[in-house]
Enzyme design. Sequence first.
Site, short mmCIF file in Angstrom:
data_model
loop_
_atom_site.label_atom_id
_atom_site.label_comp_id
_atom_site.label_asym_id
_atom_site.label_seq_id
_atom_site.Cartn_x
_atom_site.Cartn_y
_atom_site.Cartn_z
CB SER A 305 -0.96 -0.05 1.19
OG SER A 305 -1.97 0.92 1.08
CG ASP A 316 8.73 4.51 -11.23
OD1 ASP A 316 9.22 3.36 -11.24
OD2 ASP A 316 7.53 4.73 -11.47
CE LYS A 330 -5.66 -2.88 -0.31
NZ LYS A 330 -5.85 -1.45 -0.62
#
Length: 397
Positions: A305, A316, A330
């Site tokens: 999450s 990234d 999640k």
Amino acid sequence: MRTLLRILIVFLLVVIVAIAMFTAGYLVNLYTVRTQAVDVQVPQKFNLFWEAWRVVQGEFYGDVPDKPALTRGAIRGMLTSLNDPHTVLIEPEPAKVEQSTLKGETGDVGLNLDVRSHVIVVVAPVPNSPADKAGMRAGDILLKIGDKELDFDATVQEVSNALRGPIGSKIAISYRRIGEPKAIDVELAREKYALPTVESKLLPGTTFGYIKVTMETSETSNEFAKALDSLKAQKMTGLVLDLRNNPGGLFPEPVLDITGQFLKNSDVVLYEKYRDGTEKDFKAGSRRGATDLPTAVLINGGTASAAEILAGALQDYKRAPLIGEPTYGKGSVQVVRPLKDGSSLHITTATWFTPKRNQIEGTGLAPDIAVPLTNESLAKGIDTQLDRAIDYLKKGS
């Protein structure tokens, strides 16, 4: 007399205007409701449902549950067809337990759970909780609570509610660990405990700092900032950010504040996409404590999450490598809608994507440097993932 007459006329005009406005508002609202009902065509769409309802009421051989029970059963059937384990109906009594838990009136055993392939699995035990002290781990599969075996369609909310109860009361749990031949039985005492969110230290024999974020709460970003300042005062030259067994928590403030320590405030941390195709971007916060600090991030199957959002953003932007094992996956948003009978509906309303638009839900994040952590290593007190992170900071690769 004339003054009194003027006042009376003005008063009557105000009353007339108010009545007119109320009537207009009522009619507009009534029109809106009626047109929405016609657009949705509820009576036509539910003819088949009512036909089946009448057959059950008139012909079923056994005892027919009362109307509220049948209605909630129909709702659960509708939600099952959505094929989303996070969209569920919570019955009135468990819904009350949820509310009392939020108010701190019940005890818990400290398990963050999810459902995968119709089984309830441990995402991560809360550090220092009864479950953590009993040795439960991420990936453990729950089999029984008390004397009751978990149903094939058991939901996270139902199981979580069953685990809660009066502080000090005990609950038996049976679970299975992958690789173990037999089920494991434990008895845990429910506790009301503080939830630690940030741990920090200077790693022995190095100049590298270590910060572990166990979950995201309203205080986590401030705790993180204090830990970072303390380690900087000790002249640290690199940082290991440990997000292992972090099940997530509050979003967005803690995540955006912590990513702001590493990224630019113009950097998008994630995209939240809605059912109509629209999306909202969330950008890094304004704190700038570690923009140039060499960093490595530890992840595993218990990283979920909000913790995955943080890890995904750093990955990234190539701000820090992810070291360890794939994360949980999640990445969807649920809201709780109370219903009139006291039950509540947990419904998925959006899904999350990393800055490079990689989907988190059901996929998770792959580590840049894969390092398993075996039971043998744990038994010997050896943290191979942390050792690899230290090696990365020393060599830069």
